[in-house]
Design an enzyme around this catalytic site. Sequence first.
Site, PDB file in Angstrom:
ATOM      1  N   CYS A 115     -18.415  41.395  -3.706  1.00  0.00           N
ATOM      2  CA  CYS A 115     -17.764  41.383  -5.177  1.00  0.00           C
ATOM      3  C   CYS A 115     -16.993  39.798  -6.060  1.00  0.00           C
ATOM      4  O   CYS A 115     -16.004  40.173  -5.662  1.00  0.00           O
ATOM      5  CB  CYS A 115     -16.535  42.827  -6.418  1.00  0.00           C
ATOM      6  SG  CYS A 115     -16.726  42.157  -7.595  1.00  0.00           S
ATOM      7  N   HIS A 157     -23.972  47.676  -8.565  1.00  0.00           N
ATOM      8  CA  HIS A 157     -22.963  47.408  -8.891  1.00  0.00           C
ATOM      9  C   HIS A 157     -22.266  47.348 -10.519  1.00  0.00           C
ATOM     10  O   HIS A 157     -21.776  47.435 -10.158  1.00  0.00           O
ATOM     11  CB  HIS A 157     -22.908  46.744  -7.740  1.00  0.00           C
ATOM     12  CG  HIS A 157     -21.660  45.958  -8.271  1.00  0.00           C
ATOM     13  ND1 HIS A 157     -20.802  45.577  -6.860  1.00  0.00           N
ATOM     14  CD2 HIS A 157     -20.803  45.104  -8.454  1.00  0.00           C
ATOM     15  CE1 HIS A 157     -19.869  45.061  -6.680  1.00  0.00           C
ATOM     16  NE2 HIS A 157     -20.532  44.537  -7.590  1.00  0.00           N
ATOM     17  N   GLU A 158     -23.721  46.374 -10.352  1.00  0.00           N
ATOM     18  CA  GLU A 158     -23.366  45.588 -12.217  1.00  0.00           C
ATOM     19  C   GLU A 158     -23.086  46.766 -13.353  1.00  0.00           C
ATOM     20  O   GLU A 158     -22.810  46.900 -13.996  1.00  0.00           O
ATOM     21  CB  GLU A 158     -24.086  44.560 -12.206  1.00  0.00           C
ATOM     22  CG  GLU A 158     -24.517  44.078 -11.960  1.00  0.00           C
ATOM     23  CD  GLU A 158     -23.236  42.764 -11.349  1.00  0.00           C
ATOM     24  OE1 GLU A 158     -22.691  42.618 -12.167  1.00  0.00           O
ATOM     25  OE2 GLU A 158     -23.346  42.774 -10.518  1.00  0.00           O
ATOM     26  N   HIS A 161     -19.859  47.679 -13.216  1.00  0.00           N
ATOM     27  CA  HIS A 161     -19.176  47.406 -14.181  1.00  0.00           C
ATOM     28  C   HIS A 161     -18.754  47.667 -15.738  1.00  0.00           C
ATOM     29  O   HIS A 161     -17.338  47.279 -15.951  1.00  0.00           O
ATOM     30  CB  HIS A 161     -19.532  45.793 -13.393  1.00  0.00           C
ATOM     31  CG  HIS A 161     -18.636  44.817 -12.497  1.00  0.00           C
ATOM     32  ND1 HIS A 161     -17.623  45.001 -12.141  1.00  0.00           N
ATOM     33  CD2 HIS A 161     -19.552  44.025 -11.730  1.00  0.00           C
ATOM     34  CE1 HIS A 161     -17.158  44.361 -11.098  1.00  0.00           C
ATOM     35  NE2 HIS A 161     -18.540  42.970 -10.671  1.00  0.00           N
TER      36      HIS A 161
HETATM   37 ZN    ZN Z   1     -18.682  42.563  -8.965  1.00  0.00          ZN
END
Ligand code: ZN
Length: 183
Positions: A115, A157-158, A161
Amino acid sequence: MPEIVQQNEPVLREIAQEVPLKDIGSPKIQKILKDMKVALASQDDGVAIAAPQIGVPLRIFIVSGAVLDMIKNSEEGGAELIKAKKKKEVPPDLVFINPVITKLSKATEMMEEGCLSVRYLYGKVKRSIKATVTAYDENGKKFERGGSGILAQVFQHETDHLDGTLFIDKAIDVEDLPPPDKK
Ligand code: ZN
């Protein structure tokens, strides 16, 4: 240059807010999108970036066009992200505003992950191998995009976030692997 914030920054732990649809065309949001693209392009290994990573608590992420190019070329064998990023003609970055994952495959795989906000840790995270997202683009048009492999991983993953989750919360076998010039 917009700064990419690192893991102890509280903004990375917030639940990001939705972008009001009427604001998508505003100079404020368009500037945020531009800053995100610049920040993403500044990182050789950058695959995607979420708004909180430049300190903005809004539900937006951007996937590098270089990744789409790499996926296309990997069907012909042997494509690398860094090479794709250095090419002159790559597909435009894909903008996802207020993204929602609408489908996740039951099938999962342990995927290698890092990341831009968790330098320089890498680990393995269990991800669905296929995912579908609906979102709005930079013109406020709703769209749906499916992906498998790295693209499905990026979607997960996004969106994590945007909910204040970092991959290290879920990862196993985490290793610190700084590039030679950062040791
Ligand atoms: Zn990330």
